[in-house]
Design a protein around this motif. Structure first.
Motif, PDB file in Angstrom:
ATOM      1  N   LEU A 144      50.115  36.145  40.981  1.00  0.00           N
ATOM      2  CA  LEU A 144      49.093  37.180  40.831  1.00  0.00           C
ATOM      3  C   LEU A 144      49.731  38.547  40.610  1.00  0.00           C
ATOM      4  CD1 LEU A 144      46.393  36.226  43.497  1.00  0.00           C
ATOM      5  CD2 LEU A 144      46.196  36.106  41.016  1.00  0.00           C
ATOM      6  N   VAL A 145      50.784  38.861  41.357  1.00  0.00           N
ATOM      7  CA  VAL A 145      51.440  40.159  41.215  1.00  0.00           C
ATOM      8  C   VAL A 145      52.027  40.312  39.819  1.00  0.00           C
ATOM      9  CG1 VAL A 145      53.413  41.530  41.976  1.00  0.00           C
ATOM     10  CG2 VAL A 145      51.899  40.503  43.657  1.00  0.00           C
ATOM     11  N   PHE A 146      52.738  39.297  39.350  1.00  0.00           N
ATOM     12  CA  PHE A 146      53.339  39.373  38.017  1.00  0.00           C
ATOM     13  C   PHE A 146      52.262  39.368  36.936  1.00  0.00           C
ATOM     14  CE2 PHE A 146      57.162  38.679  40.253  1.00  0.00           C
ATOM     15  CZ  PHE A 146      58.229  38.869  39.404  1.00  0.00           C
ATOM     16  N   GLY A 147      51.196  38.594  37.142  1.00  0.00           N
ATOM     17  CA  GLY A 147      50.128  38.543  36.140  1.00  0.00           C
ATOM     18  C   GLY A 147      49.396  39.864  36.019  1.00  0.00           C
ATOM     19  N   VAL A 148      49.070  40.487  37.158  1.00  0.00           N
ATOM     20  CA  VAL A 148      48.379  41.784  37.132  1.00  0.00           C
ATOM     21  C   VAL A 148      49.293  42.863  36.560  1.00  0.00           C
ATOM     22  CG1 VAL A 148      47.384  43.583  38.591  1.00  0.00           C
ATOM     23  CG2 VAL A 148      46.835  41.185  39.020  1.00  0.00           C
ATOM     24  N   ALA A 149      50.578  42.812  36.896  1.00  0.00           N
ATOM     25  CA  ALA A 149      51.516  43.807  36.367  1.00  0.00           C
ATOM     26  C   ALA A 149      51.623  43.733  34.847  1.00  0.00           C
ATOM     27  CB  ALA A 149      52.896  43.619  36.996  1.00  0.00           C
ATOM     28  N   ALA A 150      51.427  42.548  34.290  1.00  0.00           N
ATOM     29  CA  ALA A 150      51.507  42.397  32.832  1.00  0.00           C
ATOM     30  C   ALA A 150      50.326  43.027  32.108  1.00  0.00           C
ATOM     31  CB  ALA A 150      51.592  40.905  32.473  1.00  0.00           C
ATOM     32  N   GLU A 151      49.293  43.447  32.854  1.00  0.00           N
ATOM     33  CA  GLU A 151      48.115  44.067  32.238  1.00  0.00           C
ATOM     34  C   GLU A 151      48.292  45.567  32.024  1.00  0.00           C
ATOM     35  OE1 GLU A 151      45.570  42.242  31.262  1.00  0.00           O
ATOM     36  OE2 GLU A 151      46.396  40.399  32.106  1.00  0.00           O
ATOM     37  N   ILE A 152      49.469  46.108  32.307  1.00  0.00           N
ATOM     38  CA  ILE A 152      49.684  47.548  32.167  1.00  0.00           C
ATOM     39  C   ILE A 152      49.356  48.060  30.761  1.00  0.00           C
ATOM     40  CG2 ILE A 152      51.559  49.234  31.968  1.00  0.00           C
ATOM     41  CD1 ILE A 152      52.581  48.441  34.570  1.00  0.00           C
ATOM     42  N   PRO A 153      49.790  47.390  29.687  1.00  0.00           N
ATOM     43  CA  PRO A 153      49.474  47.923  28.346  1.00  0.00           C
ATOM     44  C   PRO A 153      47.988  48.065  28.108  1.00  0.00           C
ATOM     45  CG  PRO A 153      51.099  46.168  28.190  1.00  0.00           C
ATOM     46  CD  PRO A 153      50.611  46.170  29.595  1.00  0.00           C
ATOM     47  N   LEU A 154      47.195  47.109  28.577  1.00  0.00           N
ATOM     48  CA  LEU A 154      45.751  47.183  28.364  1.00  0.00           C
ATOM     49  C   LEU A 154      45.154  48.399  29.079  1.00  0.00           C
ATOM     50  CD1 LEU A 154      44.498  43.495  28.579  1.00  0.00           C
ATOM     51  CD2 LEU A 154      44.820  44.914  26.571  1.00  0.00           C
ATOM     52  N   VAL A 155      45.602  48.657  30.310  1.00  0.00           N
ATOM     53  CA  VAL A 155      45.073  49.793  31.060  1.00  0.00           C
ATOM     54  C   VAL A 155      45.426  51.107  30.361  1.00  0.00           C
ATOM     55  CG1 VAL A 155      45.148  51.007  33.267  1.00  0.00           C
ATOM     56  CG2 VAL A 155      45.189  48.502  33.213  1.00  0.00           C
ATOM     57  N   VAL A 156      46.687  51.224  29.922  1.00  0.00           N
ATOM     58  CA  VAL A 156      47.124  52.455  29.265  1.00  0.00           C
ATOM     59  C   VAL A 156      46.379  52.660  27.945  1.00  0.00           C
ATOM     60  CG1 VAL A 156      49.097  53.640  28.217  1.00  0.00           C
ATOM     61  CG2 VAL A 156      49.386  52.374  30.353  1.00  0.00           C
ATOM     62  N   ILE A 157      46.263  51.605  27.143  1.00  0.00           N
ATOM     63  CA  ILE A 157      45.583  51.720  25.853  1.00  0.00           C
ATOM     64  C   ILE A 157      44.107  52.024  26.040  1.00  0.00           C
ATOM     65  CG2 ILE A 157      44.925  50.424  23.784  1.00  0.00           C
ATOM     66  CD1 ILE A 157      47.586  48.924  24.033  1.00  0.00           C
ATOM     67  N   LEU A 158      43.484  51.402  27.044  1.00  0.00           N
ATOM     68  CA  LEU A 158      42.072  51.664  27.306  1.00  0.00           C
ATOM     69  C   LEU A 158      41.851  53.118  27.714  1.00  0.00           C
ATOM     70  CD1 LEU A 158      39.224  50.511  27.528  1.00  0.00           C
ATOM     71  CD2 LEU A 158      39.734  49.883  29.891  1.00  0.00           C
ATOM     72  N   LEU A 159      42.717  53.654  28.580  1.00  0.00           N
ATOM     73  CA  LEU A 159      42.602  55.056  28.973  1.00  0.00           C
ATOM     74  C   LEU A 159      42.798  55.981  27.781  1.00  0.00           C
ATOM     75  CD1 LEU A 159      44.540  55.038  32.382  1.00  0.00           C
ATOM     76  CD2 LEU A 159      42.071  55.166  32.045  1.00  0.00           C
ATOM     77  N   ASN A 160      43.692  55.601  26.880  1.00  0.00           N
ATOM     78  CA  ASN A 160      43.910  56.410  25.681  1.00  0.00           C
ATOM     79  C   ASN A 160      42.714  56.358  24.736  1.00  0.00           C
ATOM     80  OD1 ASN A 160      45.198  56.118  22.577  1.00  0.00           O
ATOM     81  ND2 ASN A 160      45.886  57.911  23.743  1.00  0.00           N
ATOM     82  N   ARG A 161      42.112  55.188  24.609  1.00  0.00           N
ATOM     83  CA  ARG A 161      40.973  55.044  23.701  1.00  0.00           C
ATOM     84  C   ARG A 161      39.762  55.845  24.171  1.00  0.00           C
ATOM     85  NH1 ARG A 161      41.360  53.862  18.701  1.00  0.00           N
ATOM     86  NH2 ARG A 161      39.143  53.308  18.791  1.00  0.00           N
ATOM     87  N   ILE A 162      39.555  55.942  25.468  1.00  0.00           N
ATOM     88  CA  ILE A 162      38.399  56.690  25.971  1.00  0.00           C
ATOM     89  C   ILE A 162      38.702  58.177  26.118  1.00  0.00           C
ATOM     90  CG2 ILE A 162      37.538  54.677  27.195  1.00  0.00           C
ATOM     91  CD1 ILE A 162      38.567  55.843  29.786  1.00  0.00           C
ATOM     92  N   GLY A 163      39.934  58.568  25.757  1.00  0.00           N
ATOM     93  CA  GLY A 163      40.287  59.980  25.783  1.00  0.00           C
ATOM     94  C   GLY A 163      40.739  60.503  27.127  1.00  0.00           C
ATOM     95  N   ALA A 164      41.008  59.622  28.088  1.00  0.00           N
ATOM     96  CA  ALA A 164      41.438  60.071  29.415  1.00  0.00           C
ATOM     97  C   ALA A 164      42.869  60.600  29.401  1.00  0.00           C
ATOM     98  CB  ALA A 164      41.311  58.944  30.429  1.00  0.00           C
TER      99      ALA A 164
END
Length: 265
Positions: A162-182
């Motif tokens: 779970l820790v390694f799987g959740v850590a692999a989601e970092i690109p999605l979080v960063v890209i999503l924040l960028n797309r919404i202008g955060a």
């Protein structure tokens, strides 16, 4: 659709999801031996090395009903994982009608990208497991045996994945924040040193084992994925800049026509 119809649809989709999980759990129950061999494979790989160092270690199941509870727990978790495409689709089937077309496209794209990233992180954790087990059990003093309960070992494996799987989601979080202008690519670049420190701190705290090698196995992929996400955010910002209309400041006047014409013209 009226509220009652929404509640009925939600009930139908929950029943379908629970039925799928139940069937998946029953299937996993019959394949319990194969699943158990898969989970204990990292431990069995490292056990001969422990014996060479004089450390006797075994996985045990305690209690009268411990074996039944352990098999049921593994079967249930395996059933949830095996049927995840079904209950996830039921969840999306309830949420998607309320979204706009653009939101649907992004939701499906994030789901299609997030699942492989999570599985890749979990697979990396499975590869790292023997080293983590070796380090943790290696602290056992000479002449002292080590007994690992089945529930404890299973929780350790699941937590690592779970820790390694959740850590692999970092690109999605960063890209999503960028797309919404955060956040912008420039802000990500300026915060890079602090982000690197945060990644290594998270890897040190989140990994169940305390050895530097396991921490690096988690921190380095996270850092690479963050840099990839930063590059994607930079490309996205450039595209936004090209498509954005040119705005004039209040101090910038529009050009005036110096030529005048008579009032009668």
């Amino acid at each position: 659709m009226p509220l009652i119809e929404h509640l009925r649809e939600l009930r139908t989709r929950l029943v379908k999801s629970l039925l799928a999980i139940f069937i998946g759990t029953v299937v996993a129950w019959f394949f319990y031996d194969q699943i158990l061999d898969f989970l204990t494979h990292p431990y069995n790989d490292i056990k001969p090395l422990l014996e060479e160092r004089g450390i006797e270690s075994d996985i045990v199941i305690t209690g009268i009903g411990g074996a039944f509870t352990f098999q049921l727990k593994i079967s249930l978790v395996s059933g949830v994982l095996l049927t995840s495409p079904i209950w996830l689709w039921q969840l999306w089937g309830f949420i998607l009608p309320a979204m706009h077309r653009n939101e649907k496209r992004w939701a499906l794209l994030l789901t299609a990208t997030g699942v492989p990233l999570f599985l890749a992180g979990a697979a990396l954790a499975y590869v790292v497991l023997p080293k983590a087990i070796d380090v943790l059990i290696g602290f056992v003093p000479d002449g002292v045996g080590n007994l690992v309960t089945g529930a404890e070992y299973f929780d350790f494996v699941i937590r690592m994945m779970l820790v390694f799987g959740v850590a692999a989601e970092i690109p999605l979080v960063v890209i999503l924040l960028n797309r919404i202008g955060a956040v912008s690519a420039r802000q990500l670049a300026s915060a890079r040193p602090w982000t690197v420190i945060g990644i290594f701190v998270f890897a040190a705290v989140a990994t169940p084992s305390t050895d530097p090698l396991t921490m690096l196995f988690l921190a380095v992929p996270m850092l690479v994925l963050y840099l990839v996400a930063e590059v994607i955010a930079r490309i996205s910002d450039r595209r936004k800049g090209k498509s954005a209309p040119v705005e004039l400041s209040d101090d910038e006047a529009s050009p005036l026509d110096d030529e005048t014409s008579p009032l009668g013209d």
